[in-house]
Design a protein around this motif. Structure first.
Motif, PDB file in Angstrom:
ATOM      1  N   ARG A 283      38.411  48.091 -21.478  1.00  0.00           N
ATOM      2  CA  ARG A 283      37.318  48.078 -22.463  1.00  0.00           C
ATOM      3  C   ARG A 283      36.401  49.296 -22.319  1.00  0.00           C
ATOM      4  O   ARG A 283      35.954  49.858 -23.314  1.00  0.00           O
ATOM      5  N   PHE A 284      36.123  49.664 -21.086  1.00  0.00           N
ATOM      6  CA  PHE A 284      35.255  50.816 -20.844  1.00  0.00           C
ATOM      7  C   PHE A 284      35.904  52.074 -21.431  1.00  0.00           C
ATOM      8  O   PHE A 284      35.241  52.872 -22.111  1.00  0.00           O
ATOM      9  N   LYS A 285      37.196  52.224 -21.196  1.00  0.00           N
ATOM     10  CA  LYS A 285      37.916  53.392 -21.712  1.00  0.00           C
ATOM     11  C   LYS A 285      37.892  53.435 -23.236  1.00  0.00           C
ATOM     12  O   LYS A 285      37.681  54.492 -23.851  1.00  0.00           O
ATOM     13  N   GLU A 286      38.070  52.298 -23.870  1.00  0.00           N
ATOM     14  CA  GLU A 286      38.048  52.222 -25.345  1.00  0.00           C
ATOM     15  C   GLU A 286      36.676  52.638 -25.889  1.00  0.00           C
ATOM     16  O   GLU A 286      36.577  53.369 -26.875  1.00  0.00           O
ATOM     17  N   LYS A 287      35.623  52.147 -25.252  1.00  0.00           N
ATOM     18  CA  LYS A 287      34.255  52.472 -25.708  1.00  0.00           C
ATOM     19  C   LYS A 287      33.951  53.960 -25.528  1.00  0.00           C
ATOM     20  O   LYS A 287      33.335  54.582 -26.388  1.00  0.00           O
ATOM     21  N   PRO A 342      33.248  63.218 -21.673  1.00  0.00           N
ATOM     22  CA  PRO A 342      33.047  61.982 -20.915  1.00  0.00           C
ATOM     23  C   PRO A 342      34.263  61.665 -20.049  1.00  0.00           C
ATOM     24  O   PRO A 342      35.404  61.713 -20.527  1.00  0.00           O
ATOM     25  N   THR A 343      33.999  61.354 -18.797  1.00  0.00           N
ATOM     26  CA  THR A 343      35.056  61.287 -17.786  1.00  0.00           C
ATOM     27  C   THR A 343      35.023  59.948 -17.054  1.00  0.00           C
ATOM     28  O   THR A 343      33.952  59.460 -16.688  1.00  0.00           O
ATOM     29  N   ILE A 344      36.211  59.378 -16.857  1.00  0.00           N
ATOM     30  CA  ILE A 344      36.356  58.142 -16.073  1.00  0.00           C
ATOM     31  C   ILE A 344      37.260  58.439 -14.880  1.00  0.00           C
ATOM     32  O   ILE A 344      38.342  59.022 -15.035  1.00  0.00           O
ATOM     33  N   LEU A 345      36.825  58.029 -13.706  1.00  0.00           N
ATOM     34  CA  LEU A 345      37.594  58.215 -12.472  1.00  0.00           C
ATOM     35  C   LEU A 345      37.829  56.867 -11.807  1.00  0.00           C
ATOM     36  O   LEU A 345      36.937  56.012 -11.796  1.00  0.00           O
ATOM     37  N   ILE A 346      39.020  56.688 -11.246  1.00  0.00           N
ATOM     38  CA  ILE A 346      39.326  55.461 -10.492  1.00  0.00           C
ATOM     39  C   ILE A 346      39.858  55.832  -9.111  1.00  0.00           C
ATOM     40  O   ILE A 346      39.934  57.008  -8.773  1.00  0.00           O
ATOM     41  N   LYS A 356      28.915  59.245  -3.388  1.00  0.00           N
ATOM     42  CA  LYS A 356      27.770  59.366  -2.473  1.00  0.00           C
ATOM     43  C   LYS A 356      26.699  60.345  -2.943  1.00  0.00           C
ATOM     44  O   LYS A 356      25.578  60.310  -2.451  1.00  0.00           O
ATOM     45  N   GLU A 357      27.033  61.218  -3.903  1.00  0.00           N
ATOM     46  CA  GLU A 357      26.057  62.170  -4.428  1.00  0.00           C
ATOM     47  C   GLU A 357      25.610  61.734  -5.824  1.00  0.00           C
ATOM     48  O   GLU A 357      26.310  60.984  -6.498  1.00  0.00           O
ATOM     49  N   GLU A 358      24.473  62.258  -6.262  1.00  0.00           N
ATOM     50  CA  GLU A 358      24.054  62.019  -7.641  1.00  0.00           C
ATOM     51  C   GLU A 358      24.869  62.920  -8.562  1.00  0.00           C
ATOM     52  O   GLU A 358      24.944  64.125  -8.352  1.00  0.00           O
ATOM     53  N   THR A 359      25.500  62.333  -9.580  1.00  0.00           N
ATOM     54  CA  THR A 359      26.215  63.120 -10.595  1.00  0.00           C
ATOM     55  C   THR A 359      25.370  63.105 -11.866  1.00  0.00           C
ATOM     56  O   THR A 359      25.070  62.043 -12.400  1.00  0.00           O
ATOM     57  N   PHE A 360      25.011  64.293 -12.335  1.00  0.00           N
ATOM     58  CA  PHE A 360      24.101  64.374 -13.483  1.00  0.00           C
ATOM     59  C   PHE A 360      24.890  64.788 -14.719  1.00  0.00           C
ATOM     60  O   PHE A 360      24.849  65.940 -15.150  1.00  0.00           O
ATOM     61  N   GLY A 361      25.618  63.828 -15.266  1.00  0.00           N
ATOM     62  CA  GLY A 361      26.436  64.094 -16.439  1.00  0.00           C
ATOM     63  C   GLY A 361      27.302  62.888 -16.760  1.00  0.00           C
ATOM     64  O   GLY A 361      27.256  61.873 -16.064  1.00  0.00           O
ATOM     65  N   PRO A 362      28.120  62.977 -17.817  1.00  0.00           N
ATOM     66  CA  PRO A 362      28.860  61.801 -18.308  1.00  0.00           C
ATOM     67  C   PRO A 362      30.127  61.495 -17.501  1.00  0.00           C
ATOM     68  O   PRO A 362      31.245  61.569 -17.991  1.00  0.00           O
ATOM     69  N   VAL A 363      29.937  61.132 -16.238  1.00  0.00           N
ATOM     70  CA  VAL A 363      31.047  60.860 -15.330  1.00  0.00           C
ATOM     71  C   VAL A 363      30.911  59.453 -14.775  1.00  0.00           C
ATOM     72  O   VAL A 363      29.866  59.108 -14.209  1.00  0.00           O
ATOM     73  N   ALA A 364      31.941  58.646 -14.931  1.00  0.00           N
ATOM     74  CA  ALA A 364      31.893  57.249 -14.492  1.00  0.00           C
ATOM     75  C   ALA A 364      32.972  56.982 -13.436  1.00  0.00           C
ATOM     76  O   ALA A 364      34.137  56.785 -13.771  1.00  0.00           O
ATOM     77  N   PRO A 365      32.601  56.985 -12.145  1.00  0.00           N
ATOM     78  CA  PRO A 365      33.538  56.577 -11.103  1.00  0.00           C
ATOM     79  C   PRO A 365      33.556  55.049 -11.000  1.00  0.00           C
ATOM     80  O   PRO A 365      32.489  54.431 -10.903  1.00  0.00           O
ATOM     81  N   ILE A 366      34.729  54.461 -11.070  1.00  0.00           N
ATOM     82  CA  ILE A 366      34.836  52.999 -11.073  1.00  0.00           C
ATOM     83  C   ILE A 366      35.575  52.547  -9.811  1.00  0.00           C
ATOM     84  O   ILE A 366      36.752  52.866  -9.618  1.00  0.00           O
ATOM     85  N   MET A 367      34.874  51.807  -8.976  1.00  0.00           N
ATOM     86  CA  MET A 367      35.422  51.336  -7.704  1.00  0.00           C
ATOM     87  C   MET A 367      35.787  49.857  -7.811  1.00  0.00           C
ATOM     88  O   MET A 367      34.999  49.066  -8.333  1.00  0.00           O
ATOM     89  N   LYS A 368      36.975  49.520  -7.302  1.00  0.00           N
ATOM     90  CA  LYS A 368      37.411  48.113  -7.281  1.00  0.00           C
ATOM     91  C   LYS A 368      37.093  47.513  -5.919  1.00  0.00           C
ATOM     92  O   LYS A 368      37.378  48.122  -4.885  1.00  0.00           O
ATOM     93  N   VAL A 369      36.463  46.331  -5.913  1.00  0.00           N
ATOM     94  CA  VAL A 369      36.195  45.612  -4.662  1.00  0.00           C
ATOM     95  C   VAL A 369      36.689  44.175  -4.792  1.00  0.00           C
ATOM     96  O   VAL A 369      36.922  43.686  -5.898  1.00  0.00           O
ATOM     97  N   LYS A 370      36.838  43.495  -3.652  1.00  0.00           N
ATOM     98  CA  LYS A 370      37.414  42.150  -3.672  1.00  0.00           C
ATOM     99  C   LYS A 370      36.394  41.057  -4.016  1.00  0.00           C
ATOM    100  O   LYS A 370      36.694  40.142  -4.771  1.00  0.00           O
TER     101      LYS A 370
END
Length: 454
Positions: A283-287, A342-346, A356-370
């Motif tokens: 859904r995030f990718k579609e949006k 706009p960028t998505i990272l997994i 761990k750093e502040e990213t100042f732009g349209p970048v979305a790192p998506i982390m999976k947790v249990k």
């Protein structure tokens, strides 16, 4: 030595205007005027100050299209977002015009005295050092409560929004504030250092990077000047298994992509529990794919450029370094002058720059947790402390974790945002002090204890 500033439209790279820096003599004259005005302004009734705030709100309404156009030209924000920024400044005027009298009233305290109370007295001239990402809102959320408390203000704005800086000074003049109440300076960093050292500057506020905050706090500390620092953020957006994605997906995407991701309180790290992860990512990718880039003056444009081309280079390096550590690009990661796709990272781990750093732009790192526990633990694993947002249908779960998050803000089923009615600020490397609400108007006052025996 640099003697002028040139503003450049980041969308088309065209020059907008050149501004001469103030000379040392001009800066001295500005400081003297501001200091002299303070002694008149502090005697002005709160009722009159509030009346001028309502004038200011009306002028913002009347001029909002021109002001919004100026924002968009100077830093690339989509025009409709610029309009919204000016309208938000109007709400600030309304809030303090309505509440300042109560906030600044003497606070009676019962003691052994015949009469004892706290008096809230203005300090004098306050220096503000402000950033380009919300060139009106950042300034107004400092200036409006600070001036209403009876102080005067001097603004050193980011060079690339010098037009906005000069426009703000004119707005206060036009609204009827005394000359010297609010003044913009065009100055180098060295000149600012000298200003902080000057006895007529009573306190300093800065919104900017962690590095800038450390520098200004060190100079101010040397001269025993109070500071309020609103610095970088690395806000986590926690999405739990039971999050209502039908209802909140637009909010979640907006939390990262508004203002092309150039916001200290944007969602910078997405931490998603595994049972909802695949659906969330789809859904995030579609949006994100539906966002429209283009001329930021076009009302259909929903993602603008970065404010400067060099900001894209910094972002690109953070992403590439994260890819070297195992991150995978789902979409985006293309840089064209000041436009960053706009960028998505997994496949995100906590040792990557994008985590761990502040990213100042349209970048979305998506982390999976249990689990939820792991999600909140990861959210807290940062040097920053501006805000955290949680999406879940279990309000009880969200409430159970309130005291585990050390940030200045905790939002449930909403993006972290500033609101005139609520105090705003951070902890840890995100700074200290509070803007807005009652707390904001009390930052630059002398809380004087008065004890009277008859």
């Amino acid at each position: 030595m640099k003697k002028s500033i040139k503003t450049i439209n980041p969308f088309n790279n065209q020059d907008i205007k050149e501004y001469k820096l103030h000379t040392a003599q001009q800066l001295s004259d500005i400081l003297e005027c501001s200091n002299t005005t303070f002694y008149n302004w502090r005697q002005t009734s709160i009722k009159e100050r509030c009346r001028l705030l309502m004038n200011l709100a009306q002028i913002l309404e009347d001029d909002k299209r021109d002001l919004a156009k100026l924002i968009t030209q100077e830093m690339g924000k989509p025009y409709l977002e610029s309009i919204a920024e000016i309208e938000k400044c109007m709400t600030l005027c309304d809030f303090y015009a309505t509440n300042a009298d109560d906030f600044l009233a003497d606070e009676l305290i019962e003691t052994d005295a015949s009469e004892s109370f706290i008096s809230y007295d203005p300090l004098g001239t306050i220096l503000a050092i402000m950033p380009w990402n919300y060139p009106f809102w950042q300034v107004m959320r400092f200036a409006i409560p600070t001036l209403t408390a009876g102080n005067t203000a001097i603004l050193k704005h980011a060079a690339n929004v010098s037009g906005c800086a000069m426009a703000i000074e004119k707005l206060f003049e036009k609204a009827g504030f005394l000359k010297g109440c609010f003044t913009t300076i065009l100055a180098s960093h060295d000149a600012v250092e000298n200003l902080i050292a000057n006895d007529r500057i009573k306190a300093v506020t800065l919104t900017g990077s962690e590095k800038a905050g450390q520098s200004i706090a060190a100079i101010a500390g040397k001269h025993l000047k109070k500071t309020v620092l609103e610095l970088g953020g690395n806000n986590a957006c926690i999405v739990l298994d039971d999050a209502d994605l039908d209802k909140y997906m637009d909010v979640i995407v907006h939390a990262r992509m508004q203002n092309a991701g150039q916001s200290c309180i944007a969602a910078k790290r997405f931490i998603v529990t595994e049972n909802i992860y695949d659906d969330f990512l789809k859904r995030f990718k579609e949006k994100v794919a539906a966002l429209k880039s283009g001329d930021p003056m076009d009302k259909h444009t929903t993602i603008g450029t970065l404010a400067r081309a060099d900001l894209g280079e910094t972002l690109k390096k953070q992403i590439e370094d994260s890819i070297q550590l195992g991150a995978t690009v789902v979409t985006g990661n293309k840089l064209n002058k000041a436009y960053f796709e706009p960028t998505i990272l997994i496949n995100i781990t906590k040792d990557m720059p994008v985590f761990k750093e502040e990213t100042f732009g349209p970048v979305a790192p998506i982390m999976k947790v249990k689990t939820s526990e792991e999600a909140f633990r990861m959210a807290s694993d940062t040097n920053y402390g501006l805000g955290t947002m949680v999406f879940t249908q279990s309000i009880e779960t969200a409430q159970n974790y309130i005291d585990t998050i050390e940030d200045g803000a905790y939002f449930v089923n909403e993006l972290v945002k500033s609101d005139a009615r609520l105090p705003f600020g951070g902890t840890k490397s995100s700074g200290y002090g509070r803007e807005l609400s009652k707390e904001g108007i009390h930052e630059f006052v002398n809380k004087k204890t008065v004890f009277i025996n008859h």
